[in-house]
Scaffold this motif. Structure first.
Motif, mmCIF file in Angstrom:
data_model
loop_
_atom_site.group_PDB
_atom_site.id
_atom_site.type_symbol
_atom_site.label_atom_id
_atom_site.label_comp_id
_atom_site.label_asym_id
_atom_site.label_seq_id
_atom_site.Cartn_x
_atom_site.Cartn_y
_atom_site.Cartn_z
ATOM 1 N N THR A 312 0.635 -1.233 0.282
ATOM 2 C CA THR A 312 -0.227 0.298 0.394
ATOM 3 C C THR A 312 1.143 0.926 0.169
ATOM 4 O O THR A 312 0.912 2.000 -0.888
ATOM 5 C CB THR A 312 -0.901 -0.151 1.199
ATOM 6 N N ASP A 313 1.776 1.534 0.575
ATOM 7 C CA ASP A 313 3.273 2.351 0.887
ATOM 8 C C ASP A 313 3.593 2.712 -0.729
ATOM 9 O O ASP A 313 3.666 3.258 -0.519
ATOM 10 C CB ASP A 313 3.734 2.324 2.373
ATOM 11 N N GLY A 315 2.516 1.303 -3.009
ATOM 12 C CA GLY A 315 1.427 2.658 -4.530
ATOM 13 C C GLY A 315 0.854 3.705 -4.129
ATOM 14 O O GLY A 315 1.375 4.681 -5.821
ATOM 15 N N HIS A 316 1.202 4.087 -3.053
ATOM 16 C CA HIS A 316 0.870 5.580 -2.857
ATOM 17 C C HIS A 316 2.106 6.375 -3.259
ATOM 18 O O HIS A 316 2.560 7.364 -3.797
ATOM 19 C CB HIS A 316 1.358 5.908 -0.725
ATOM 20 N N CYS A 318 4.071 5.104 -6.187
ATOM 21 C CA CYS A 318 3.701 5.229 -7.417
ATOM 22 C C CYS A 318 3.248 6.629 -7.581
ATOM 23 O O CYS A 318 3.466 6.965 -8.698
ATOM 24 C CB CYS A 318 3.638 3.968 -7.582
ATOM 25 N N GLU A 319 1.931 7.079 -6.622
ATOM 26 C CA GLU A 319 1.356 8.000 -7.000
ATOM 27 C C GLU A 319 1.553 9.268 -7.535
ATOM 28 O O GLU A 319 1.241 10.378 -8.306
ATOM 29 C CB GLU A 319 -0.106 8.104 -6.226
ATOM 30 N N PHE A 330 3.674 1.238 -11.210
ATOM 31 C CA PHE A 330 2.966 0.578 -10.951
ATOM 32 C C PHE A 330 3.196 -1.446 -11.358
ATOM 33 O O PHE A 330 3.099 -2.343 -10.935
ATOM 34 C CB PHE A 330 1.746 0.596 -10.629
ATOM 35 N N VAL A 355 -3.761 -2.043 -4.503
ATOM 36 C CA VAL A 355 -3.612 -0.221 -5.294
ATOM 37 C C VAL A 355 -4.715 -0.581 -6.593
ATOM 38 O O VAL A 355 -4.571 0.261 -6.711
ATOM 39 C CB VAL A 355 -2.380 -0.513 -6.007
ATOM 40 N N ARG A 357 -7.713 0.805 -5.780
ATOM 41 C CA ARG A 357 -8.062 2.727 -6.201
ATOM 42 C C ARG A 357 -6.923 3.940 -6.400
ATOM 43 O O ARG A 357 -7.667 4.932 -6.442
ATOM 44 C CB ARG A 357 -9.015 2.816 -4.791
ATOM 45 N N MET A 358 -5.462 3.500 -6.582
ATOM 46 C CA MET A 358 -4.368 4.421 -6.310
ATOM 47 C C MET A 358 -4.561 4.653 -8.217
ATOM 48 O O MET A 358 -5.028 3.857 -9.479
ATOM 49 C CB MET A 358 -3.584 3.562 -5.895
ATOM 50 N N GLY A 359 -3.546 5.745 -8.581
ATOM 51 C CA GLY A 359 -3.358 5.577 -9.954
ATOM 52 C C GLY A 359 -4.356 5.774 -11.317
ATOM 53 O O GLY A 359 -4.775 5.632 -11.658
ATOM 54 N N GLY A 363 -4.530 1.627 -11.168
ATOM 55 C CA GLY A 363 -3.121 1.287 -10.470
ATOM 56 C C GLY A 363 -3.258 -0.978 -10.429
ATOM 57 O O GLY A 363 -2.189 -1.237 -10.255
#
Length: 450
Positions: A312-313, A315-316, A318-319, A330, A355, A357-359, A363
């Motif tokens: 999770t960290d 992934g954040h 990478c955003e 990602f 991930v 909901r990311m990117g 993601g």
């Protein structure tokens, strides 16, 4: 859902996504020679592998013992047989699977015996284990240069990979190994080594060379034993003068260049810090745009090492990358998730879901593509990639998964007929997606079986 632009990631991933299993491998134990070998160079690979497991008390328990025996086997039976034994060990021992690529690096270095036979040794390497053997042969060449105090220029770099130009897979792997090897020449100083890669005439070789540099830069911190210098020391070769040069806390040489917006190559004599705990995107955040794709395709290996393995960290983080680098970042996470999931496809898919909901909502897809592309690249066949795609449930993601398998095969299977045959193992309704990725002539036609 509109189809995401994955071109930046796909341009790099076909030959760069090797498993960064160093994140989960345990520290090497003290060497152990064990009992005298009870086999000959002609013994079956399974017999040699069984002896090696007994002699080293299990490869995971005594990694250096395993590496030393495999390296010795290269000289006794040749790189082909030695890699066959490594493949056997990987099938029966989960521990070996976590660092098979790195073992193959060391075996490739051992296979290098001189510039006259380098190309034959390179071509003799099997394609599995993420092409680690190929990378190692090229590393051996540069360790040889280091021992002679020679500095390669454009002529040497261009000549190194030219014999393998007709084979896209081998050509790209040669360039990647060049980056690893040049790090030994330039004492693991990334700005100097990037400048050395810039001397290569072919942009494809330059880009793959950059990727080898950034991978070596991360491994230098996470597991120094696995660097070019470390492998050289294990095998009695002369590696870099100081494998830990420039590991001070200050960001020496991180000034911005007016020409490239990158690390200032004019300060190449200043210390270099490989990673920064306060900046998960470093060194990608300080190098010029031309180096960023190759940097971000490796960067989550550093992120996960520094954050204790938090997907999770990572992934954040990478955003926070530049927009065009997000798919690559990602995708890098997907590759590294395979190690965290211990090569379990269902677990890898579930971890990519963290991930989702990311990117901008992409993601999970980008992560999933990183997993499947790495599966194909590591095995040098489409089989594992196909098995992974069958677990994907969303039609849109499943289609992209099979398309990615097809694209990966472009570098592995040059003939249209070969790629077409491989795509037939896709699920009904998704053969066309695979064929489209494989750039087959009739790929635009919809698969009729649904």
């Amino acid at each position: 859902m509109p189809r995401p632009d994955l071109r930046p990631a796909r341009r790099l991933l076909p030959f760069l996504l090797v498993a960064f299993t160093l994140l989960t491998a345990c520290a090497p134990a003290a060497p152990s020679t064990g009992p005298a070998p009870a086999w000959s160079a002609d013994s079956p690979a399974g017999e040699i592998a069984r002896w090696m497991r007994r002699a080293c008390r299990g490869p995971l328990a005594n990694r250096q013992c395993t590496e030393q025996n495999l390296v010795a086997l290269v000289g006794q039976a040749g790189i082909g047989r030695a890699m066959e034994v490594l493949d056997t060990l990987m099938r029966v021992d989960a521990g070996v699977r976590t660092y098979g690529h790195e073992l193959a690096h060391g075996m490739g270095i051992a296979a290098y015996t001189g510039p006259q036979t380098m190309h034959a040794a390179f071509a003799a390497c099997p394609a599995g284990e993420g092409a680690g053997c190929h990378h190692g042969v090229v590393q051996g060449y540069f360790l040889d240069l280091v021992s002679q105090g020679r500095m390669p220029g454009t002529a040497e770099l261009d000549a190194l990979c030219e014999p393998h130009r007709p084979n896209t897979f081998l050509y790209g792997q040669c360039g990647h190994g060049m980056g690893h090897g040049l790090m030994a020449v330039y004492q693991n100083h990334v700005p100097r080594t990037l400048r050395a890669c810039d001397q290569a005439s072919d942009p494809y070789i330059r880009e793959s060379c950059y990727s080898g540099i950034f991978m070596e830069n991360i491994v230098l911190v996470t597991h120094p034993h696995n660097t070019t210098g470390g492998h050289g020391a294990t095998q009695g070769r002369h590696g870099a003068d100081d494998a830990h040069a420039g590991h001070g806390d200050a960001h020496g040489g991180h000034g911005a260049s007016a020409d490239h917006g990158s690390v200032d190559h004019g300060t190449a004599d200043e210390p270099w810090q490989p990673l920064d705990r306060d900046d998960p995107l470093y060194p990608c955040s300080v190098v010029g745009e031309q180096y960023q794709p190759a940097c971000y395709v490796m960067q989550t290996g550093a992120m996960l090492y520094l954050n204790g393995g938090s997907v999770t960290d990572a992934g954040h983080a990478c955003e926070g990358a530049p927009q065009r680098m997000m798919p690559i970042c990602f995708g890098s996470l997907g590759r590294d998730i395979m190690a965290l999931a211990e090569m379990d496809h269902a677990r890898s898919l579930a971890m990519c879901g963290r991930v989702a909901r990311m990117g901008g909502g992409q993601g999970e897809l980008w992560c999933m593509l990183g997993v499947v592309q790495n599966l194909v690249n590591l095995a040098a066949t489409a089989d594992e990639g196909m098995r992974f795609c069958r677990l994907v449930t969303a039609d849109g993601h499943k289609s992209e998964c099979y398309r990615a398998v097809g694209e990966q095969m472009l570098t592995l299977l040059p003939a249209d007929e070969q790629r077409g045959h491989a795509c037939q193992s896709a699920e009904p309704g998704f053969v066309a997606a695979c064929r489209m990725g494989a750039r087959l002539a009739d790929a635009a036609r919809e698969d009729q079986v649904r």
